[in-house]
Enzyme design. Structure first.
Site, PDB file in Angstrom:
ATOM      1  CB  THR A   1      -1.936   4.469  15.202  1.00  0.00           C
ATOM      2  OG1 THR A   1      -0.615   3.950  15.303  1.00  0.00           O
ATOM      3  CG2 THR A   1      -2.325   4.515  13.746  1.00  0.00           C
TER       4      THR A   1
ATOM      5  CB  SER B   1       1.123   3.185  23.079  1.00  0.00           C
ATOM      6  OG  SER B   1       1.373   2.037  22.322  1.00  0.00           O
TER       7      SER B   1
ATOM      8  CB  THR C   1      -2.907  -0.830  18.899  1.00  0.00           C
ATOM      9  OG1 THR C   1      -1.863  -0.621  17.945  1.00  0.00           O
ATOM     10  CG2 THR C   1      -4.172  -0.150  18.444  1.00  0.00           C
ATOM     11  CG  ASP C   2       2.616  -0.556  18.976  1.00  0.00           C
ATOM     12  OD1 ASP C   2       1.847  -1.185  18.222  1.00  0.00           O
ATOM     13  OD2 ASP C   2       3.533   0.176  18.548  1.00  0.00           O
TER      14      ASP C   2
HETATM   15  N1  ASP Z   1       0.944   1.153  16.115  1.00  0.00           N
HETATM   16  C1  ASP Z   1       0.658   1.851  17.286  1.00  0.00           C
HETATM   17  C2  ASP Z   1      -0.808   2.196  17.436  1.00  0.00           C
HETATM   18  O1  ASP Z   1      -1.564   1.433  16.965  1.00  0.00           O
HETATM   19  C3  ASP Z   1       1.510   2.940  17.678  1.00  0.00           C
HETATM   20  C4  ASP Z   1       1.295   3.133  19.140  1.00  0.00           C
HETATM   21  O2  ASP Z   1       1.033   2.156  19.823  1.00  0.00           O
HETATM   22  O3  ASP Z   1       1.333   4.263  19.580  1.00  0.00           O
HETATM   23  O4  ASP Z   1      -1.233   3.156  17.992  1.00  0.00           O
END
Ligand code: ASP
Length: 327
Positions: A19, A58, A89-90
């Site tokens: 993100t 991710s 973050t995922d």
């Molecule tokens: N919501 C996710 C992030 O915080 C999407 C990901 O993990 O790419 O990056």
């Protein structure tokens, strides 16, 4: 800085999507490493290089992507650079745990990202990236190992958890607490995380399945997982508890493949000798499974994958994961 302070390290930003790199009404990856850094006038004059390795959510990362990212981060940090790895973050818990298990050097590896896309109101990416860069170059961060810098806090790689799906303080260390903060570009570290002995991970290609038990579980998933996997992570209840039936399935599973146990509460820990009912902690500890209750389920899975990829047998895995249980 006084003239006696060591000078800040050179920093390498390794960008891998997430993100923090996303923009748009329906956010998708858009910014590369250089563009991420360009958002930060504060870093003008820093010794800093940015590279882009991947540009994906991710959830798209494969195990081989994760191993490649970890190897790149470790190699740059072994060369003396402070490393900032930006990713989604995922799956940040997994990436952090893998780097934490593989890296033994002095320069810090700081992982960060964002919970709000760059084009959203209150985007948290630039602040997190700035904090991460400041930490990665800080002389005080020598020996810190691998950490996640997020929402102004610093978390040890092996105990960090994603605690919020959308808010700007997306990570916490429910069991261990944060090891520091970054405030107005200044670093405050109050603890040095315990670092596991680095694992020589040759490959990351085995199948490790995570099974969670719960009220009324008939154990079918655990039995199946032990049949189709090279290793199993079992999320036990409470302080290391199962029903009688699932205990029998655990014993059978642990006789077949390495099984690592963590517990369902966010502040997971595992007792030794409080309860006497069948399926209580003493039975789980005697089942042949390896107990690593201070790891999240995501970190436990990555740890077992890394151990298998380093060619460890059951005894070797137990020794490698010993830092994640009470003694
Ligand atoms: N919501 C996710 C992030 O915080 C999407 C990901 O993990 O790419 O990056």
């Amino acid at each position: 800085m006084t003239p006696t302070d060591p000078s800040p390290r050179a920093v390498r930003v390794v960008a891998a999507g997430g993100t923090i790199a996303m923009r748009g009404e329906r956010a998708v990856p858009a910014l590369d490493g250089a563009e991420l850094v360009e958002q930060l006038p504060q870093v003008a004059g820093f010794r800093l290089e940015a590279e882009t390795v991947l540009s994906v959510p991710s959830t798209y990362l494969t195990l081989s992507d994760a191993l490649d990212l970890a190897r790149r981060a470790c190699a740059a940090a072994d060369g003396g650079e402070g490393v900032v790895l930006t990713t989604g973050t995922d799956t940040m818990e997994e990436v952090a745990a893998l780097c934490g298990l593989m890296y033994g050097g002095d320069a810090p590896i700081v992982i960060t990202g964002a919970n709000r896309p760059g084009s959203a109101p209150g985007a948290d990416g630039p602040a997190n990236l700035l904090d991460a860069i400041i930490l990665a170059r800080a002389p005080a961060a020598a020996g810190l190992g691998v950490v996640v810098a997020f929402g102004g806090e610093v978390h040890a790689a092996m105990t960090v958890r994603k605690i919020d799906s959308t808010g700007p303080v997306a990570f916490g260390s429910p069991t261990a607490g944060p090891v520091g903060r970054i405030v107005e570009g200044r670093v405050w570290l109050h603890a040095t995380p315990r670092r596991p002995t680095p694992l020589p991970v040759q490959r990351l290609d085995r199948r490790v399945t995570t099974v969670t038990t719960g009220l009324g579980d008939d154990g079918a998933m655990l039995r199946h997982a032990a049949e189709v996997s090279d290793g199993v992570v079992l999320i036990a209840l409470g302080a290391g508890h199962l029903s009688k039936d699932v205990l029998a399935d655990l014993r059978a599973a642990a006789g077949r493949v390495p099984v690592v146990i963590t517990c369902r509460p966010d502040r997971s820990s595992m007792l030794f000798a409080t309860y006497g009912f069948e399926g209580a902690e003493r039975d789980l500890r005697a089942s042949g499974a390896i107990c690593a209750p201070f790891l999240s389920a995501a970190a436990a899975r990555m740890a077992l994958l890394a151990c298998l990829g380093a060619g460890l047998d059951r005894a070797g895995i137990a020794a490698a994961l010993a830092p994640f249980d009470a003694r």
